[in-house]
Write an enzyme that holds these catalytic residues in place. Structure first.
Site, PDB file in Angstrom:
ATOM      1  N   LYS A  42       0.810  -1.201   0.000  1.00  0.00           N
ATOM      2  CA  LYS A  42       0.000   0.000   0.000  1.00  0.00           C
ATOM      3  C   LYS A  42       0.853   1.265   0.000  1.00  0.00           C
ATOM      4  O   LYS A  42       0.398   2.336  -0.352  1.00  0.00           O
ATOM      5  CB  LYS A  42      -0.890   0.027   1.267  1.00  0.00           C
ATOM      6  CG  LYS A  42      -1.795  -1.154   1.395  1.00  0.00           C
ATOM      7  CD  LYS A  42      -2.470  -1.134   2.802  1.00  0.00           C
ATOM      8  CE  LYS A  42      -3.161  -2.434   3.043  1.00  0.00           C
ATOM      9  NZ  LYS A  42      -3.518  -2.583   4.471  1.00  0.00           N
ATOM     10  N   GLY A  43       2.084   1.144   0.476  1.00  0.00           N
ATOM     11  CA  GLY A  43       2.907   2.312   0.814  1.00  0.00           C
ATOM     12  C   GLY A  43       3.099   3.326  -0.292  1.00  0.00           C
ATOM     13  O   GLY A  43       3.246   4.517  -0.032  1.00  0.00           O
ATOM     14  N   GLU A  98       7.877   2.558  -5.712  1.00  0.00           N
ATOM     15  CA  GLU A  98       7.901   1.973  -4.355  1.00  0.00           C
ATOM     16  C   GLU A  98       8.128   3.090  -3.342  1.00  0.00           C
ATOM     17  O   GLU A  98       8.685   4.148  -3.671  1.00  0.00           O
ATOM     18  CB  GLU A  98       9.006   0.916  -4.361  1.00  0.00           C
ATOM     19  CG  GLU A  98       9.228   0.011  -3.213  1.00  0.00           C
ATOM     20  CD  GLU A  98       8.111  -0.565  -2.390  1.00  0.00           C
ATOM     21  OE1 GLU A  98       7.112   0.129  -2.125  1.00  0.00           O
ATOM     22  OE2 GLU A  98       8.283  -1.695  -1.921  1.00  0.00           O
ATOM     23  N   ASP A 102      14.899  -0.617   1.546  1.00  0.00           N
ATOM     24  CA  ASP A 102      15.564  -0.805   2.828  1.00  0.00           C
ATOM     25  C   ASP A 102      16.666  -1.852   2.609  1.00  0.00           C
ATOM     26  O   ASP A 102      17.756  -1.513   2.152  1.00  0.00           O
ATOM     27  CB  ASP A 102      14.478  -1.242   3.823  1.00  0.00           C
ATOM     28  CG  ASP A 102      14.920  -1.323   5.257  1.00  0.00           C
ATOM     29  OD1 ASP A 102      15.744  -0.511   5.660  1.00  0.00           O
ATOM     30  OD2 ASP A 102      14.437  -2.205   5.983  1.00  0.00           O
ATOM     31  N   PHE A 151      13.323   4.736  11.610  1.00  0.00           N
ATOM     32  CA  PHE A 151      12.004   4.315  11.142  1.00  0.00           C
ATOM     33  C   PHE A 151      11.143   5.534  10.860  1.00  0.00           C
ATOM     34  O   PHE A 151      10.964   6.394  11.717  1.00  0.00           O
ATOM     35  CB  PHE A 151      11.315   3.389  12.157  1.00  0.00           C
ATOM     36  CG  PHE A 151      10.196   2.626  11.519  1.00  0.00           C
ATOM     37  CD1 PHE A 151      10.439   1.455  10.813  1.00  0.00           C
ATOM     38  CD2 PHE A 151       8.892   3.103  11.586  1.00  0.00           C
ATOM     39  CE1 PHE A 151       9.402   0.764  10.194  1.00  0.00           C
ATOM     40  CE2 PHE A 151       7.850   2.422  10.963  1.00  0.00           C
ATOM     41  CZ  PHE A 151       8.114   1.253  10.272  1.00  0.00           C
ATOM     42  N   ARG A 164      -0.222   6.713   7.519  1.00  0.00           N
ATOM     43  CA  ARG A 164      -0.057   6.822   6.071  1.00  0.00           C
ATOM     44  C   ARG A 164      -0.552   8.170   5.560  1.00  0.00           C
ATOM     45  O   ARG A 164      -0.154   8.637   4.503  1.00  0.00           O
ATOM     46  CB  ARG A 164      -0.851   5.721   5.355  1.00  0.00           C
ATOM     47  CG  ARG A 164      -0.348   4.314   5.591  1.00  0.00           C
ATOM     48  CD  ARG A 164      -1.034   3.361   4.611  1.00  0.00           C
ATOM     49  NE  ARG A 164      -0.908   1.960   4.983  1.00  0.00           N
ATOM     50  CZ  ARG A 164       0.132   1.180   4.690  1.00  0.00           C
ATOM     51  NH1 ARG A 164       1.155   1.669   4.035  1.00  0.00           N
ATOM     52  NH2 ARG A 164       0.151  -0.089   5.045  1.00  0.00           N
TER      53      ARG A 164
HETATM   54  P1  IMP Z   1      13.128  -4.264   1.987  1.00  0.00           P
HETATM   55  O1  IMP Z   1      13.833  -3.291   1.091  1.00  0.00           O
HETATM   56  O2  IMP Z   1      12.830  -5.585   1.347  1.00  0.00           O
HETATM   57  O3  IMP Z   1      13.868  -4.459   3.288  1.00  0.00           O
HETATM   58  O4  IMP Z   1      11.718  -3.759   2.432  1.00  0.00           O
HETATM   59  C1  IMP Z   1      11.192  -2.556   2.121  1.00  0.00           C
HETATM   60  C2  IMP Z   1       9.845  -2.476   2.800  1.00  0.00           C
HETATM   61  O5  IMP Z   1      10.001  -2.395   4.228  1.00  0.00           O
HETATM   62  C3  IMP Z   1       9.147  -1.206   2.401  1.00  0.00           C
HETATM   63  O6  IMP Z   1       8.353  -1.405   1.257  1.00  0.00           O
HETATM   64  C4  IMP Z   1       8.338  -0.876   3.625  1.00  0.00           C
HETATM   65  O7  IMP Z   1       7.096  -1.538   3.571  1.00  0.00           O
HETATM   66  C5  IMP Z   1       9.135  -1.436   4.777  1.00  0.00           C
HETATM   67  N1  IMP Z   1       9.926  -0.405   5.467  1.00  0.00           N
HETATM   68  C6  IMP Z   1      11.272  -0.332   5.539  1.00  0.00           C
HETATM   69  N2  IMP Z   1      11.679   0.730   6.258  1.00  0.00           N
HETATM   70  C7  IMP Z   1      10.545   1.375   6.648  1.00  0.00           C
HETATM   71  C8  IMP Z   1      10.302   2.563   7.429  1.00  0.00           C
HETATM   72  O8  IMP Z   1      11.208   3.284   7.900  1.00  0.00           O
HETATM   73  N3  IMP Z   1       8.992   2.897   7.601  1.00  0.00           N
HETATM   74  C9  IMP Z   1       7.959   2.168   7.107  1.00  0.00           C
HETATM   75  N4  IMP Z   1       8.154   1.047   6.366  1.00  0.00           N
HETATM   76  C10 IMP Z   1       9.433   0.647   6.155  1.00  0.00           C
HETATM   77 MG    MG Z   2       6.298  -1.299   0.903  1.00  0.00          MG
END
Ligand code: IMP
Ligand code: MG
Length: 174
Positions: A42-43, A98, A102, A151, A164
């Site tokens: 959803k982000g 996206e 992270d 975060f 959100r």
């Molecule tokens: P990754 O790159 O696979 O570790 O995951 C990325 C996902 O982790 C993002 O799409 C977010 O849903 C979640 N995420 C990572 N850091 C944050 C943050 O600081 N706030 C909110 N969601 C986060």
């Molecule tokens: Mg996400």
């Protein structure tokens, strides 16, 4: 909900709007004729809606929803597809939209499955990046802001499905 509170604003509404307009222009320059944006729910819904309204010309949209496996295969980054695309990607110029990259595992997985659908080009736009957290070297052509390992919530990003709706990006602190 655990005791967390919003602390300072990391990125203001104004800063975000300016950067989103720049990214929209860059994407349009790279994909002037055909452009198909795929937002990861959803982000990314807020980022997508601002991005697309800064664009001239033809652009089509699609959405996919993913979730990490609960009993985490987090080292593989394999995600569960909750909603797949409505249409195929064959011959299209595709940009994944996206909220944040992270570790990079989710995006790597998504790029692999979308590349297998034979788009003419595949690029990725992320509003935020936490480079110090990266576990895999994923390519992201458009990055809004690189941030520290904190975060963050707002502008589509959540903590336990809350925040959100904030128009800015804020830090969430214990
Ligand atoms: P990754 O790159 O696979 O570790 O995951 C990325 C996902 O982790 C993002 O799409 C977010 O849903 C979640 N995420 C990572 N850091 C944050 C943050 O600081 N706030 C909110 N969601 C986060
Ligand atoms: Mg996400």
């Amino acid at each position: 909900m655990p005791e967390l509170r919003l602390s300072e604003i990391l990125l203001s509404q104004d800063q975000i709007q300016k950067r989103v307009a720049e990214i929209a222009a860059e994407i349009r320059r790279d994909c002037p004729d055909d452009l198909h944006l795929i937002a990861v729910l959803k982000g990314a819904f807020v980022f997508l809606s601002d991005l697309v309204r800064q664009m001239q010309g033809h652009v089509s949209l699609d959405f996919m929803a993913v979730s990490s496996y609960a009993n985490s295969t987090s080292s593989s980054g394999e995600v569960r597809l909750l909603k797949d695309l409505d249409s195929g990607l064959d011959g299209r110029h595709v940009v994944i939209v996206e909220d944040i990259v992270d570790t990079g595992l989710t995006l790597t997985y998504l790029q692999d499955i979308l590349r297998a659908r034979n788009p003419k080009s595949l690029r990725t736009a992320c509003l935020l990046s936490k480079p110090s957290r990266r576990k895999v070297n994923v390519s992201v052509e458009y990055i809004g802001f690189s941030i520290e390992d904190r975060f963050v919530v707002g502008y589509g990003l959540d903590y336990a499905e809350q925040y959100r709706n904030l128009p800015h990006i804020a830090l969430l602190e214990q």
